[in-house]
Design an enzyme around this catalytic site. Structure first.
Site, short mmCIF file in Angstrom:
data_model
loop_
_atom_site.label_atom_id
_atom_site.label_comp_id
_atom_site.label_asym_id
_atom_site.label_seq_id
_atom_site.Cartn_x
_atom_site.Cartn_y
_atom_site.Cartn_z
N ARG A 53 0.89 -1.11 -0.11
CA ARG A 53 0.05 0.15 -0.06
C ARG A 53 0.97 1.29 0.08
NH1 ARG A 53 2.45 1.68 3.67
NH2 ARG A 53 0.77 3.62 3.90
N ASP A 248 -1.95 10.46 -1.72
CA ASP A 248 -2.32 9.63 -2.65
C ASP A 248 -2.55 10.18 -3.90
OD1 ASP A 248 -2.86 8.53 0.17
OD2 ASP A 248 -2.40 6.92 -1.12
N LYS A 259 -4.74 9.81 3.60
CA LYS A 259 -5.60 8.88 4.32
C LYS A 259 -6.53 9.80 5.22
CE LYS A 259 -5.20 5.41 4.60
NZ LYS A 259 -6.31 4.68 3.83
O1 MRU Z 1 -4.42 3.04 2.25
P1 MRU Z 1 -3.05 3.25 2.15
O2 MRU Z 1 -2.23 2.89 3.49
O3 MRU Z 1 -2.40 2.88 0.97
O4 MRU Z 1 -2.88 4.94 2.18
C1 MRU Z 1 -1.54 5.45 2.22
C2 MRU Z 1 -1.63 6.74 2.60
O5 MRU Z 1 -2.52 7.51 2.37
C3 MRU Z 1 -0.33 7.54 3.12
O6 MRU Z 1 -0.54 8.58 3.90
C4 MRU Z 1 0.45 8.19 2.25
O7 MRU Z 1 0.71 9.57 2.52
C5 MRU Z 1 0.29 8.35 0.71
S1 MRU Z 1 1.68 7.13 0.22
C6 MRU Z 1 3.23 7.94 0.49
#
Ligand code: MRU
Length: 370
Positions: A53, A248, A259
């Site tokens: 992820r 993301d 997130k």
């Molecule tokens: O659902 P995930 O664990 O894939 O989400 C990842 C994120 O949101 C991280 O915070 C992140 O900042 C992005 S990836 C560097």
């Protein structure tokens, strides 16, 4: 990243078999387990079920998924159609992180339609390697640029520890090496600055508690795990010098999907005059979208991720229900922080304000191709 004397990445290609190996992040920190992926279907499961992820890592994994798909298409006559279908499936394994679509598109452009199947497979493997190495280098540079921001605060604080709050895991586990949000932290620690990290637990999947705390601990970075709701209180008491998060998908106008819970941290930071930085490689900008809130697709995950909490009990992984057995739950996995709440972006090309003009100034070739 050096972990207990071993150089580790969350993904690598096995020279002998040409298969992909990944660290199964669902099991960290309690179990270190490596999984082998040998088909595009296995890659899709690994992305969807979050063995891997984090936006840059999802991109690299998707790229290797396309290579595995190419390797599977042995019949020259249907190669392009079969590959096309696999690419569509990989692209849609998770909707929010734009790096996945970016990587799949780049793979398809580089594989092209000319030449034999074996030439195409060759090009696929080389491009997946290139994406992985470029993202690694981008994160290293994010660290260099972000270090200057940490140094500026260190000068003001004259030697006392810099407290940095981060949300989720935007570390090397999410990005191959260095991380995005963690790259300036690792760079600052390496240059001798006294840093301390407030790690949001990041419900419901606890990427902060499970992954960021593990990474920082292995790197010897002082950190403290906090409940998701604690950040605002710490900021009110002057206990946070800066927030650095990853993302993301970020629109070219500066709206940030990250997130779930990130938006609340940005609001608290603004109310308390704490700088709120977002670290990202160019691959995480979406050059098409202009309104993050209206246009970025937000992944809705299984409500059971909210209703149950997994953990370790008596040395065994277990999961417990934390609500009345019949209570429904909702699980939006990301939220959007509007550009106006972002102090600046830290990218591989430098630091810029969260405005379309400043972003275009750093990535002029992209801005021209909308
Ligand atoms: O659902 P995930 O664990 O894939 O989400 C990842 C994120 O949101 C991280 O915070 C992140 O900042 C992005 S990836 C560097």
């Amino acid at each position: 990243m050096n972990v207990d004397g071993k150089n580790l990445r969350p993904i690598w290609l096995e020279e002998g078999t040409g298969n992909i190996k990944i660290i199964d992040q669902r099991k960290l920190p309690h179990e270190f387990s490596v999984v082998e992926l040998d088909t595009p279907e296995a890659v899709i499961t690994a992305i969807r079920e979050m063995y891997v992820r984090g936006a840059p890592l999802i991109g690299a994994t998707g790229a290797y998924g396309v290579y595995l798909a190419a390797r599977k298409c042995m019949d020259e006559r249907v190669f392009d159609d079969v590959l096309d279908r696999s690419c569509r499936d990989i692209r849609s394994a998770r909707p929010t992180a734009v790096n996945l679509a970016w990587a799949v598109d780049r793979m398809q452009a580089s594989i092209g339609i000319t030449g034999t199947a074996s030439e195409k497979i060759d090009r696929a493997r080389r491009e997946a390697d290139r994406i992985t190495e470029e993202e690694t280098e981008n994160c290293r540079r994010i660290g260099e640029h972000g270090l200057k921001l940490v140094e500026a605060i260190a000068r003001e604080k004259r030697g006392s520890a810099i407290n940095i709050l981060t949300h989720c895991n935007a570390g090397w586990l999410a990005c191959i090496e260095y991380g995005t949000a963690t790259a300036p932290i690792y760079a600052a620690a390496k240059s001798g600055i006294d840093v301390h990290v407030w790690v949001d637990e990041t419900r419901p999947l606890n990427q902060g508690a499970r992954l960021t705390a593990w990474e920082l601990g292995k790197a010897g970075i002082p950190h403290t795990l906090i409940a998701d709701n604690a950040g605002g209180h710490l900021m009110q008491h002057g206990m946070v010098d800066m927030v650095i998060v990853g993302t993301d998908r970020t629109t070219h106008t500066g709206d940030v999907a990250n997130k779930i819970g990130t938006y609340l941290k940005a609001l608290a930071a603004r109310d308390n005059g704490v700088p709120f930085y977002v670290a990202l490689p160019g691959s995480t900008f979406d050059w098409q979208l202009t309104d993050g809130l209206a246009q970025i697709p937000i992944e809705e995950r299984d409500p059971d991720e909210v209703r149950y909490v997994p953990g370790l009990k008596d040395g065994k992984m277990t999961s417990v229900c934390i609500c009345p057995a019949d209570s429904p739950a909702a699980n939006p996995a990301f939220d959007v922080t509007p550009a106006r709440l972002v102090t600046a972006f830290i990218t591989e090309r430098g630091v810029c304000e969260a405005t379309p003009e400043a972003i275009a100034g750093l990535f002029p070739e992209k801005a021209g191709h909308r």
